[in-house]
Design a protein around this motif. Structure first.
Motif, PDB file in Angstrom:
ATOM      1  N   TRP A 195      -2.769   5.795   2.049  1.00  0.00           N
ATOM      2  CA  TRP A 195      -2.870   5.424   3.459  1.00  0.00           C
ATOM      3  C   TRP A 195      -2.372   4.005   3.710  1.00  0.00           C
ATOM      4  N   ASP A 196      -2.944   3.022   3.011  1.00  0.00           N
ATOM      5  CA  ASP A 196      -2.442   1.655   3.076  1.00  0.00           C
ATOM      6  C   ASP A 196      -2.990   0.889   1.883  1.00  0.00           C
ATOM      7  N   ARG A 197      -2.631  -0.385   1.798  1.00  0.00           N
ATOM      8  CA  ARG A 197      -2.992  -1.192   0.635  1.00  0.00           C
ATOM      9  C   ARG A 197      -4.508  -1.279   0.430  1.00  0.00           C
ATOM     10  N   ASP A 198      -5.254  -1.275   1.522  1.00  0.00           N
ATOM     11  CA  ASP A 198      -6.697  -1.441   1.440  1.00  0.00           C
ATOM     12  C   ASP A 198      -7.449  -0.115   1.484  1.00  0.00           C
ATOM     13  N   THR A 199      -6.726   0.990   1.622  1.00  0.00           N
ATOM     14  CA  THR A 199      -7.370   2.299   1.748  1.00  0.00           C
ATOM     15  C   THR A 199      -6.723   3.290   0.788  1.00  0.00           C
ATOM     16  N   PRO A 200      -7.092   3.247  -0.491  1.00  0.00           N
ATOM     17  CA  PRO A 200      -6.512   4.224  -1.428  1.00  0.00           C
ATOM     18  C   PRO A 200      -6.916   5.637  -1.034  1.00  0.00           C
ATOM     19  N   ALA A 274     -11.329  11.295  10.243  1.00  0.00           N
ATOM     20  CA  ALA A 274     -11.790  10.308  11.225  1.00  0.00           C
ATOM     21  C   ALA A 274     -12.182   8.992  10.560  1.00  0.00           C
ATOM     22  N   LYS A 275     -12.478   9.001   9.261  1.00  0.00           N
ATOM     23  CA  LYS A 275     -12.847   7.770   8.561  1.00  0.00           C
ATOM     24  C   LYS A 275     -11.641   6.877   8.290  1.00  0.00           C
ATOM     25  N   LEU A 276     -10.444   7.428   8.351  1.00  0.00           N
ATOM     26  CA  LEU A 276      -9.248   6.634   8.089  1.00  0.00           C
ATOM     27  C   LEU A 276      -9.042   5.611   9.202  1.00  0.00           C
ATOM     28  N   PRO A 277      -8.633   4.408   8.862  1.00  0.00           N
ATOM     29  CA  PRO A 277      -8.431   3.370   9.882  1.00  0.00           C
ATOM     30  C   PRO A 277      -7.129   3.600  10.655  1.00  0.00           C
ATOM     31  N   PHE A 278      -7.138   4.602  11.520  1.00  0.00           N
ATOM     32  CA  PHE A 278      -5.931   5.008  12.247  1.00  0.00           C
ATOM     33  C   PHE A 278      -5.811   4.216  13.546  1.00  0.00           C
ATOM     34  N   SER A 390     -10.950  15.341 -10.177  1.00  0.00           N
ATOM     35  CA  SER A 390     -10.462  14.487 -11.275  1.00  0.00           C
ATOM     36  C   SER A 390      -9.510  13.425 -10.757  1.00  0.00           C
ATOM     37  N   ILE A 391      -8.609  13.817  -9.859  1.00  0.00           N
ATOM     38  CA  ILE A 391      -7.696  12.850  -9.241  1.00  0.00           C
ATOM     39  C   ILE A 391      -8.493  11.765  -8.519  1.00  0.00           C
ATOM     40  N   THR A 392      -9.488  12.189  -7.755  1.00  0.00           N
ATOM     41  CA  THR A 392     -10.291  11.240  -6.979  1.00  0.00           C
ATOM     42  C   THR A 392     -11.009  10.254  -7.895  1.00  0.00           C
ATOM     43  N   ARG A 393     -11.593  10.750  -8.984  1.00  0.00           N
ATOM     44  CA  ARG A 393     -12.293   9.861  -9.913  1.00  0.00           C
ATOM     45  C   ARG A 393     -11.339   8.888 -10.589  1.00  0.00           C
ATOM     46  N   ALA A 394     -10.148   9.383 -10.992  1.00  0.00           N
ATOM     47  CA  ALA A 394      -9.181   8.515 -11.668  1.00  0.00           C
ATOM     48  C   ALA A 394      -8.689   7.408 -10.738  1.00  0.00           C
ATOM     49  N   LEU A 395      -8.370   7.759  -9.505  1.00  0.00           N
ATOM     50  CA  LEU A 395      -7.939   6.745  -8.540  1.00  0.00           C
ATOM     51  C   LEU A 395      -9.077   5.779  -8.217  1.00  0.00           C
ATOM     52  N   GLY A 396     -10.297   6.327  -8.050  1.00  0.00           N
ATOM     53  CA  GLY A 396     -11.437   5.468  -7.742  1.00  0.00           C
ATOM     54  C   GLY A 396     -11.697   4.451  -8.830  1.00  0.00           C
ATOM     55  N   ARG A 397     -11.449   4.836 -10.057  1.00  0.00           N
ATOM     56  CA  ARG A 397     -11.640   3.926 -11.185  1.00  0.00           C
ATOM     57  C   ARG A 397     -10.518   2.897 -11.244  1.00  0.00           C
ATOM     58  N   ARG A 408     -14.142   3.016  -6.574  1.00  0.00           N
ATOM     59  CA  ARG A 408     -13.716   2.812  -5.195  1.00  0.00           C
ATOM     60  C   ARG A 408     -13.715   4.153  -4.460  1.00  0.00           C
ATOM     61  N   GLU A 409     -14.107   4.155  -3.203  1.00  0.00           N
ATOM     62  CA  GLU A 409     -14.043   5.396  -2.428  1.00  0.00           C
ATOM     63  C   GLU A 409     -12.582   5.767  -2.174  1.00  0.00           C
ATOM     64  N   ILE A 410     -12.265   7.018  -2.414  1.00  0.00           N
ATOM     65  CA  ILE A 410     -10.912   7.532  -2.184  1.00  0.00           C
ATOM     66  C   ILE A 410     -10.980   8.519  -1.023  1.00  0.00           C
ATOM     67  N   LEU A 411     -10.159   8.282  -0.008  1.00  0.00           N
ATOM     68  CA  LEU A 411     -10.129   9.160   1.150  1.00  0.00           C
ATOM     69  C   LEU A 411      -9.027  10.209   0.985  1.00  0.00           C
ATOM     70  N   TYR A 412      -9.027  11.174   1.897  1.00  0.00           N
ATOM     71  CA  TYR A 412      -8.081  12.292   1.798  1.00  0.00           C
ATOM     72  C   TYR A 412      -7.142  12.301   3.000  1.00  0.00           C
ATOM     73  N   THR A 413      -5.886  12.557   2.724  1.00  0.00           N
ATOM     74  CA  THR A 413      -4.875  12.714   3.768  1.00  0.00           C
ATOM     75  C   THR A 413      -4.120  14.011   3.510  1.00  0.00           C
ATOM     76  N   ARG A 414      -3.233  14.334   4.413  1.00  0.00           N
ATOM     77  CA  ARG A 414      -2.261  15.404   4.168  1.00  0.00           C
ATOM     78  C   ARG A 414      -0.878  14.878   4.553  1.00  0.00           C
ATOM     79  N   GLU A 415       0.152  15.611   4.176  1.00  0.00           N
ATOM     80  CA  GLU A 415       1.517  15.277   4.559  1.00  0.00           C
ATOM     81  C   GLU A 415       1.956  16.232   5.657  1.00  0.00           C
TER      82      GLU A 415
END
Length: 474
Positions: A195-200, A274-278, A390-397, A408-415
Motif C-alpha cells: 500500500w505505501d511505505r508505512d503500511t505493509p 476500510a482500515k487502509l489509509p485511503f 504464512s505470507i502475512t507472518r513472514a511480512l509482519g516479521r 507488524r500488522e499486515i493489511l490486505y489489498t487486491r489488484e
C-alpha cells in the motif's frame, strides 16, 4: 527460525546487501524489452544472466525453456529440492522482461544505466520485475545461512517468464507443457506491491479480463444526410443508444447472468479495506477525474478491487476530421472491456454479451462481435488460507523493528488489473499468494522507474522467513 541459527536473517542480508545491489545493477543493464523485436537477443541474454546467477547460488537444476511455438522469448526454470520427504513444494513466479523505456528524454538518468540516489535504485525493471524477483536469490541465501541448512526448507521452484510485458501470449501453453515439472502446493508471485511505505500489505486477488469489439453497419456506404438522414438507420446513433444501456441507473452491468456466482465481499474484507489509509482526493488527482462514481452500494476501493466492471474503451465512425461532412455514415465501431472477479468465467461473460447484443441490436443494423483471445480469469485467495497466513507472518516479521518480537500488522489489498496469475492458479491447481514490496511511487512502466533498496531488502528478509513458515504450516 531454528534456535541453533549461527547467523540471523537480518544480519546476513545487511552484510550482503551491497553485493546484492551490484548484482542487480548488472542484470538491469540488459535491455530485455520483450515488445521490441530488435531486443530479442537482449531478452535471451537476460535469461542466461539469471540462469547463471541461480546456478551460482546453489540451485542444482536450472534450465532455459523455449516457448512451444519456438517463436516466443525464453523462460527460466530453476528447482532446489528440500530433501525433506514431507516438505511442501513452492513455485515462485516473476518475469525478467521489461517495458520499453520511451520517452527517453523524460529520464533523469539513462534507463539501462542503474543509478542509486537517496536510497532508491533507478532503472527500467528495478521494481517491475527484476528487483522483486531477484530478492528471492538473497532471501534463499539468508534462509540457508540462518538455519544452517544445505537446501531450502521447502521444495523451491522458480518460473521466470520472458513475455509478461507483451501480454504473456505463450505462457499458458508453456505451463500446460511443463505442468508435471511445475507441480506445487502454492505459487508465490512477486510482481505486485504494498500500500505505501508505512503500511505493509499483501495482495489477495486480481481481477480477470475479457475484451471485445463491435463493428456495426447501416447503409452499404456513406450517404448525404440531407437526402437520406432521418429516414434510414444511422449505425453510430444505434450503437450509442445500445451502449448507453450497458449500465442501469445504479451503474450495474445489464448483461444477462453477469453477476451470477460471483464471490461477494465478506464483512471482514470490507472492514480490512476500510482500515487502509485511503485518501480519495489524492486518488482522484492521480485518476485525473473530478469525481468518484460507480456501482451503488460500494466504496471506491471495493469498486476497483472486488467488483466486476464494463467499460467502453473507444468508439468511432463517420467523419472525424476537420470541418463538417454531413453524412449518414455506413459504419460504427466500439471497443469494450470487462474486468471480472472471483466466480466469473470469461466464457460465460462472452455468452452474456452475445445474448445481450442479439436482443438489443435493431434488426436493420448488421454487426459483428469479436473478442481478443479467450480472456483472463480472475484469481482470489481466501483470507483464512494457510499459505496466505504464512505470507502475512513472514511480512509482519520482516517489517517489525525486532524480527523476534511483536510482528507488524499486515493489511490486505487486491489488484484491480489482470495478469497471468490466473493461468498459474488454473493450470497448476494451486493457490496463489503475493509477496511484493514495490511502492506506488515506483513508477512502473513510466520514466524514472525506481525501487526503494531498503524495501527490496525487506522483501528478501520476508522470503527467508517464508520458507520455514510454509514448511511448518502443512
Amino acid at each position: 527460525m531454528s534456535t541453533d541459527s549461527t547467523l540471523s536473517v537480518r544480519t546476513f542480508i545487511e552484510q550482503n546487501s551491497a553485493g546484492f545491489v551490484e548484482d542487480l545493477k548488472d542484470w538491469l543493464r540488459i535491455p530485455s524489452v520483450s515488445g521490441d523485436p530488435d531486443r530479442a537477443g537482449d531478452v535471451r541474454a537476460s535469461a542466461e544472466w539469471l540462469a547463471a546467477k541461480l546456478r551460482a547460488t546453489g540451485f542444482p537444476t536450472v534450465e532455459i525453456w523455449e516457448t512451444a511455438s519456438g517463436a516466443g522469448l525464453p523462460t527460466v526454470f530453476a528447482e532446489w529440492p528440500s530433501g525433506d520427504p514431507d516438505a511442501p513444494t513452492v513455485a515462485v513466479y516473476g518475469h525478467h522482461d521489461v517495458q520499453p523505456a520511451t520517452p527517453l528524454e523524460l529520464w533523469e538518468t539513462a534507463p539501462f544505466e542503474p543509478t542509486v540516489r537517496d536510497g532508491k535504485l533507478f532503472a527500467r525493471g528495478a521494481s517491475d520485475d527484476k528487483g522483486q524477483l531477484f530478492f528471492h536469490v538473497l532471501g534463499v541465501r539468508a534462509h540457508l545461512a540462518a538455519t544452517g541448512r544445505t537446501a531450502p526448507a521447502v521444495n523451491l521452484k522458480l518460473i521466470v517468464e520472458g513475455e509478461e510485458e507483451s501480454g504473456s501470449p505463450n505462457f499458458a501453453p508453456l505451463l500446460r507443457d511443463h505442468a508435471e515439472r511445475l507441480a506445487c502446493d502454492v505459487v508465490v508471485v512477486s510482481d505486485t506491491g504494498m500500500w505505501d511505505r508505512d503500511t505493509p500489505s499483501t495482495v489477495t486477488g486480481m481481477r480477470g479480463l475479457i475484451a471485445a469489439q463491435i463493428d456495426a453497419r447501416g447503409p452499404s456506404g456513406d450517404v448525404h444526410s440531407g437526402s437520406f438522414g432521418g429516414a434510414i438507420p444511422n449505425p453510430i446513433t444505434e450503437l450509442v443508444r445500445l451502449l448507453a444501456g450497458l449500465h442501469d441507473e445504479n451503474r450495474h452491468v445489464t448483461l444477462p447472468g453477469f453477476y451470477d456466482g460471483i464471490v461477494e465481499l465478506t464483512e471482514r474484507e470490507r472492514q480490512l479495506f476500510a482500515k487502509l489509509p485511503f485518501d480519495e482526493a489524492a486518488w482522484l488527482r492521480t485518476a485525473k477525474s473530478p469525481a468518484a462514481i460507480g456501482e451503488a452500494g460500494f466504496s471506491t476501493l471495493e469498486r476497483i478491487w472486488a467488483r466486476p466492471t464494463a467499460e467502453i474503451n473507444g468508439i468511432w465512425g463517420g467523419h472525424t476530421g476537420h470541418g463538417s461532412k454531413t453524412i449518414v455514415p455506413s459504419e460504427a465501431h466500439a471497443k469494450l472491456s470487462f474486468r471480472l472477479v472471483a466466480g466469473q468465467d470469461p466464457a460465460q461473460v462472452r455468452k452474456g454479451l452475445e445474448a445481450w447484443l442479439a436482443e438489443r441490436m435493431p434488426e436493420w443494423i448488421e454487426y459483428e462481435l469479436s473478442f481478443e483471445g479467450e480472456g483472463v480469469r480472475p484469481c482470489l485467495t481466501p483470507l483464512d488460507h494457510p499459505a496466505l497466513q504464512s505470507i502475512t507472518r513472514a511480512l509482519g516479521r520482516a517489517f517489525a523493528d525486532d524480527p523476534d518480537g511483536e510482528r507488524r500488522e499486515i493489511l490486505y489489498t487486491r489488484e484491480g488489473g489482470s495478469g497471468p496469475e490466473a493461468d498459474l492458479q488454473d493450470v497448476l491447481a494451486a493457490p496463489v499468494v503475493f509477496l511484493g514490496v514495490s511502492l506506488p511511487e515506483d513508477g512502473w512502466h513510466a520514466p524514472n522507474e525506481r525501487v526503494d533498496v531498503a524495501n527490496l531488502l525487506k522483501g528478501a528478509e520476508a522470503a527467508a522467513y517464508l520458507w520455514e513458515d510454509l514448511a511448518g504450516n502443512k
